[in-house]
Design an enzyme around this catalytic site. Structure first.
Site, short mmCIF file in Angstrom:
data_model
loop_
_atom_site.label_atom_id
_atom_site.label_comp_id
_atom_site.label_asym_id
_atom_site.label_seq_id
_atom_site.Cartn_x
_atom_site.Cartn_y
_atom_site.Cartn_z
N GLY A 34 0.80 -1.22 0.00
CA GLY A 34 0.00 0.00 0.00
C GLY A 34 0.83 1.27 0.00
O GLY A 34 2.06 1.25 0.10
N HIS A 35 0.13 2.40 -0.08
CA HIS A 35 0.82 3.68 -0.18
C HIS A 35 1.55 4.03 1.12
O HIS A 35 1.14 3.67 2.22
CB HIS A 35 -0.14 4.80 -0.59
CG HIS A 35 -1.29 5.05 0.34
ND1 HIS A 35 -2.29 5.93 0.05
CD2 HIS A 35 -1.60 4.53 1.55
CE1 HIS A 35 -3.16 5.95 1.04
NE2 HIS A 35 -2.76 5.11 1.96
N ASN A 36 2.68 4.70 0.95
CA ASN A 36 3.53 5.19 2.06
C ASN A 36 4.25 4.08 2.82
O ASN A 36 4.89 4.36 3.83
CB ASN A 36 2.73 6.01 3.08
CG ASN A 36 1.90 7.11 2.45
OD1 ASN A 36 2.17 7.55 1.34
ND2 ASN A 36 0.87 7.54 3.15
#
EC number: 2.3.1.191
Length: 353
Positions: free
Chosen positions: A257-259
């Site tokens: 996922g993001h980050n």
């Protein structure tokens, strides 16, 4: 032995040369001039093949093998068949990997699927502002966007799209049907077919009257020597970047996922999902189908057993398992107690008897 239609071995080598190149030792120096032409498993190897024994479970296959040579731990040397020349190593599997790389270097670093290396196929599309290093291979259907930079000797597979502004280092292999956007890849990165890197992270401000999409303004940074398995996905950051650390190996069908920030040398096995803004330290292992919730930290050296559900931070060097994940000894005790409880219920015995 490997099917020559798919895996063409390099020139034959003497056992002495092989031992020298991998830093191992011959059990008998007189075997140094013996020649092998490739590598093969114990049960199918012939007199011109080199094999290995790493797991004692396969000792019987070793005793019966027709291989001309074998890499083994010294403890197996005295029980080797008379026909087998031995290369001794404390890490036979690692030594075998090095030998297989010598005979099949294209497979170790990615093999192009169409045409010759160093060629740009006429059906590849390259934006005028893109910069390609020497020896770059672009296969049919490749699209290279504006401002893209690709390092020397990198291979881009059939129908792969590299979006504007992306950079790909030298000696990389990007397989067929990959999409790269908003991403910077280091050197010697291997990306298998169907991988998606740099698409929107799953970010929404949820609520009535509707869920509002949050623009994802970060990037994906893939450091040197990373490998990403087929059909895995790596979302770009929402503002911070998504980072895959040097030497990390990701299996097929993994979602990042993001980050998310992944440290160096991590192993992430198939069908694992890592939710946004989670951090992994160095040399973390996530076994198959592990689920990791967002905004937590799995510290360096931690290992999560298959199908574990990580909902809290994991200390460095610890082994966790279960749902929710907990120290693995505790999880195993719980499993034992549940089995005992089940047996008591089936027998009609009270739990406190």
């Amino acid at each position: 032995m490997a099917d020559k239609r798919f895996f063409e071995a390099k020139e034959p080598l003497s056992l002495g040369e092989i031992a020298g190149r991998i830093g191992a030792a011959l059990a008998d120096a007189d075997d140094g001039s013996r020649i092998v032409t490739g590598v093969a498993p114990l049960d199918t190897a012939g007199s011109n093949d080199l094999s290995f024994l790493d797991n004692p479970k396969y000792a019987e296959a070793f005793y019966a093998t027709a291989a001309g040579a074998c890499i083994v731990h010294p403890r197996f040397a005295e029980r080797a068949p008379d026909n087998v020349a031995l290369i001794l190593s404390d890490q036979p599997y690692r030594a075998y990997a090095l030998v297989a790389q010598i005979f099949h270097p294209d497979e170790a670093h990615g093999a192009d699927t169409f045409g010759a290396r160093g060629e740009i196929h006429p059906r590849a599309t390259v934006h005028p502002t893109a910069k390609l290093g020497t020896g770059v291979t672009l296969e049919p259907g490749v699209t290279i966007g504006a401002g893209v930079e690709i390092g020397n000797n990198t291979v881009i597979g059939t129908n792969t799209s590299v979006g504007k502004g992306c950079t790909v280092g030298k000696d990389c292999f990007i397989g067929p049907n990959v999409t790269l956007s908003h991403a910077h890849l280091g050197d010697r990165v291997m990306v298998h077919p169907g991988v998606r890197i740099g698409q929107d992270g799953f970010g929404f401000a949820m609520g009535l009257p509707r869920h509002e999409k949050v623009p994802q303004l970060g990037r994906v940074i893939v450091q040197d020597d990373v490998e990403i398995g087929a059909n895995s996905t790596v979302d770009r950051g929402a503002g911070p970047d998504t980072v895959i650390g040097e030497g990390t190996k990701i299996d097929n069908l993994v979602q990042i996922g993001h980050n998310v920030e992944i440290g160096r040398g991590c192993i992430i096995v198939s069908q694992t999902g890592i939710a946004g803004s989670t951090k992994l330290g160095d040399f973390v292992v996530l076994a198959a189908q592990v689920g990791v919730t967002g905004h937590l930290t799995i510290n360096s050296g931690a290992q999560i057993a298959a199908r574990g559900a990580v909902v809290h931070d994991v200390p460095a060097g610890q082994q966790y398992g279960g749902v929710p994940a907990k120290p693995i000894a505790e999880w195993r005790r719980e499993v034992v107690e549940l089995r005992k409880l089940g047996r008591r219920r089936r027998s009609g015995t009270k739990a406190d008897d």
